[in-house]
Design an enzyme around this catalytic site. Structure first.
Site, mmCIF file in Angstrom:
data_model
loop_
_atom_site.group_PDB
_atom_site.id
_atom_site.type_symbol
_atom_site.label_atom_id
_atom_site.label_comp_id
_atom_site.label_asym_id
_atom_site.label_seq_id
_atom_site.Cartn_x
_atom_site.Cartn_y
_atom_site.Cartn_z
ATOM 1 N N GLY A 17 58.414 -1.380 49.342
ATOM 2 C CA GLY A 17 58.898 -2.497 50.151
ATOM 3 C C GLY A 17 60.136 -2.207 50.975
ATOM 4 O O GLY A 17 60.897 -3.116 51.292
ATOM 5 N N HIS A 114 51.848 1.789 60.726
ATOM 6 C CA HIS A 114 51.090 2.970 60.311
ATOM 7 C C HIS A 114 51.899 4.227 60.630
ATOM 8 O O HIS A 114 52.336 4.418 61.767
ATOM 9 C CB HIS A 114 49.739 3.021 61.030
ATOM 10 C CG HIS A 114 48.940 4.231 60.631
ATOM 11 N ND1 HIS A 114 48.279 4.312 59.436
ATOM 12 C CD2 HIS A 114 48.745 5.412 61.255
ATOM 13 C CE1 HIS A 114 47.693 5.501 59.341
ATOM 14 N NE2 HIS A 114 47.966 6.180 60.431
HETATM 15 N N1 NHR Z 1 42.300 -3.375 57.423
HETATM 16 C C1 NHR Z 1 41.722 -3.441 58.622
HETATM 17 N N2 NHR Z 1 40.546 -4.062 58.703
HETATM 18 N N3 NHR Z 1 42.264 -2.900 59.742
HETATM 19 C C2 NHR Z 1 43.430 -2.232 59.651
HETATM 20 O O1 NHR Z 1 43.939 -1.696 60.750
HETATM 21 C C3 NHR Z 1 44.091 -2.098 58.403
HETATM 22 C C4 NHR Z 1 43.473 -2.713 57.289
HETATM 23 C C5 NHR Z 1 44.052 -2.595 56.012
HETATM 24 C C6 NHR Z 1 45.201 -1.855 55.835
HETATM 25 C C7 NHR Z 1 46.924 -0.279 56.672
HETATM 26 C C8 NHR Z 1 46.374 1.164 56.786
HETATM 27 C C9 NHR Z 1 47.417 2.168 57.217
HETATM 28 O O2 NHR Z 1 48.355 1.825 57.951
HETATM 29 C C10 NHR Z 1 45.786 -1.210 56.929
HETATM 30 C C11 NHR Z 1 45.244 -1.342 58.212
HETATM 31 C C12 NHR Z 1 44.888 1.606 53.347
HETATM 32 C C13 NHR Z 1 43.819 2.464 53.581
HETATM 33 C C14 NHR Z 1 42.889 2.877 52.465
HETATM 34 O O3 NHR Z 1 42.097 3.786 52.621
HETATM 35 C C15 NHR Z 1 43.620 2.900 54.876
HETATM 36 C C16 NHR Z 1 44.461 2.469 55.898
HETATM 37 C C17 NHR Z 1 45.513 1.600 55.652
HETATM 38 C C18 NHR Z 1 45.725 1.179 54.365
HETATM 39 N N4 NHR Z 1 42.955 2.182 51.297
HETATM 40 C C19 NHR Z 1 42.108 2.399 50.114
HETATM 41 C C20 NHR Z 1 41.023 1.301 50.002
HETATM 42 O O4 NHR Z 1 39.973 1.582 49.384
HETATM 43 C C21 NHR Z 1 42.910 2.317 48.841
HETATM 44 C C22 NHR Z 1 44.022 3.307 48.761
HETATM 45 C C23 NHR Z 1 45.044 2.968 47.668
HETATM 46 O O5 NHR Z 1 44.926 1.906 47.002
HETATM 47 O O6 NHR Z 1 45.977 3.756 47.505
HETATM 48 O O7 NHR Z 1 41.248 0.154 50.474
HETATM 49 O O8 NHR Z 1 47.300 3.372 56.877
HETATM 50 C C1 GAR Z 2 55.521 3.198 54.962
HETATM 51 O O1 GAR Z 2 55.916 4.490 55.311
HETATM 52 C C2 GAR Z 2 54.325 2.778 55.789
HETATM 53 O O2 GAR Z 2 54.336 3.296 57.082
HETATM 54 C C3 GAR Z 2 53.199 3.363 55.003
HETATM 55 O O3 GAR Z 2 53.553 3.232 53.651
HETATM 56 C C4 GAR Z 2 54.964 3.188 53.538
HETATM 57 C C5 GAR Z 2 55.350 1.933 52.810
HETATM 58 O O4 GAR Z 2 56.713 1.957 52.525
HETATM 59 N N1 GAR Z 2 51.996 2.659 55.248
HETATM 60 C C6 GAR Z 2 50.814 3.169 55.002
HETATM 61 O O5 GAR Z 2 50.635 4.315 54.658
HETATM 62 C C7 GAR Z 2 49.690 2.198 55.183
HETATM 63 N N2 GAR Z 2 48.490 2.811 54.730
HETATM 64 P P1 GAR Z 2 57.459 0.660 52.032
HETATM 65 O O6 GAR Z 2 56.632 0.047 50.915
HETATM 66 O O7 GAR Z 2 58.750 1.207 51.511
HETATM 67 O O8 GAR Z 2 57.638 -0.266 53.199
#
Ligand code: NHR
Ligand code: GAR
Length: 221
Positions: A17, A114
């Site tokens: 966070g 991201h």
């Molecule tokens: N959902 C949608 N539909 N569109 C986006 O642009 C999203 C989203 C959900 C999350 C954040 C994203 C990133 O910034 C985000 C963008 C998690 C995963 C993932 O593979 C991918 C991208 C992002 C966040 N998550 C796994 C899953 O099965 C779990 C991984 C874990 O729990 O550690 O959901 O990168």
């Molecule tokens: C941040 O670096 C953000 O860009 C990344 O996770 C970190 C969260 O940090 N996000 C992702 O990778 C989304 N898939 P925080 O919990 O300290 O804000």
């Protein structure tokens, strides 16, 4: 302005966070005119929840592991979020992929941060992948969330240098310092009514932004 007409913001987290903290700090020093109305984590006992409690923000957990499937988790998450009547939903290190029903419900009202210079390195482990690809610069993008993972229109992007001495951890730290600058900035634009998603594009003060968003370059080490 009275607090009642400030933008109501719900923040979704999965971990430490630090981006949430940047928003809390902006509210505290009055540079960010929003009401942080709730913080929701899909993981129990993460540091982001403690940050919320310390800042007197309602903190809730909705554990995805207690749901049979993604659809049911997302339905419950939508109900929880909507009970706070937000103007904006902010994904701040939120790690669950969201269903199209969910992203449609908040279209134009939900941001993600991201850690890459999108469209490069969508998905996970972005810092290591940027190093492995021999990138000279890396960075972070704030974008509107659409059904397409990490594919919604960019709002603002900050880039930093990649040094040959970097590992994923040192690079992540440099990128995160920029995250804590650009996320409050994007949220402020939205809260002031200066930023909209129109016809699938980000529009700032009436001007469409370039595909990679408003550009900020940092050369700090
Ligand atoms: N959902 C949608 N539909 N569109 C986006 O642009 C999203 C989203 C959900 C999350 C954040 C994203 C990133 O910034 C985000 C963008 C998690 C995963 C993932 O593979 C991918 C991208 C992002 C966040 N998550 C796994 C899953 O099965 C779990 C991984 C874990 O729990 O550690 O959901 O990168
Ligand atoms: C941040 O670096 C953000 O860009 C990344 O996770 C970190 C969260 O940090 N996000 C992702 O990778 C989304 N898939 P925080 O919990 O300290 O804000």
């Amino acid at each position: 302005m009275s607090s009642t007409n400030k933008a109501r913001v719900v923040v979704l987290i999965s971990g430490s966070g630090s981006n949430l903290q940047a928003l809390i700090d902006g509210v505290a020093d009055k540079s960010l005119p929003i009401d942080l109305v709730a913080v929701i984590s899909n993981r129990p006992e993460v540091m982001g929840l403690e940050r919320a409690v310390k800042a007197n923000i309602p903190a809730e957990v909705l554990d995805h592991k207690t749901f049979a499937d993604r659809e049911r988790f997302d339905q419950a998450l939508m109900a929880m979020i909507d009970s706070y009547h937000p103007d904006l939903v902010v994904l701040a290190g939120f790690m669950r992929i969201l269903t199209p029903e969910f992203t449609q419900h908040y279209l134009g009202k939900m941001f993600n941060i991201h850690p890459s210079l999108l469209p490069k390195f969508q998905g996970l482990h972005t810092h290591q992948r940027a190093i492995d690809a021999g990138e000279k610069r890396h960075g972070v993008t704030v974008h509107f969330v659409t059904a397409e993972l990490d594919g919604g229109p960019a709002i603002v992007q900050a880039s930093v240098p990649v040094f040959t001495s970097d590992d994923a951890s040192s690079l992540a730290k440099r990128v995160q310092r920029q995250e804590h600058v650009i996320y409050p900035l994007a949220v402020k634009w939205f809260a002031q009514g200066d930023l909209h998603m129109i016809d699938g594009k980000s529009v700032l003060k009436g001007e469409p932004l370039p595909p990679s968003g408003f550009q900020i370059e940092s050369d700090e080490t």
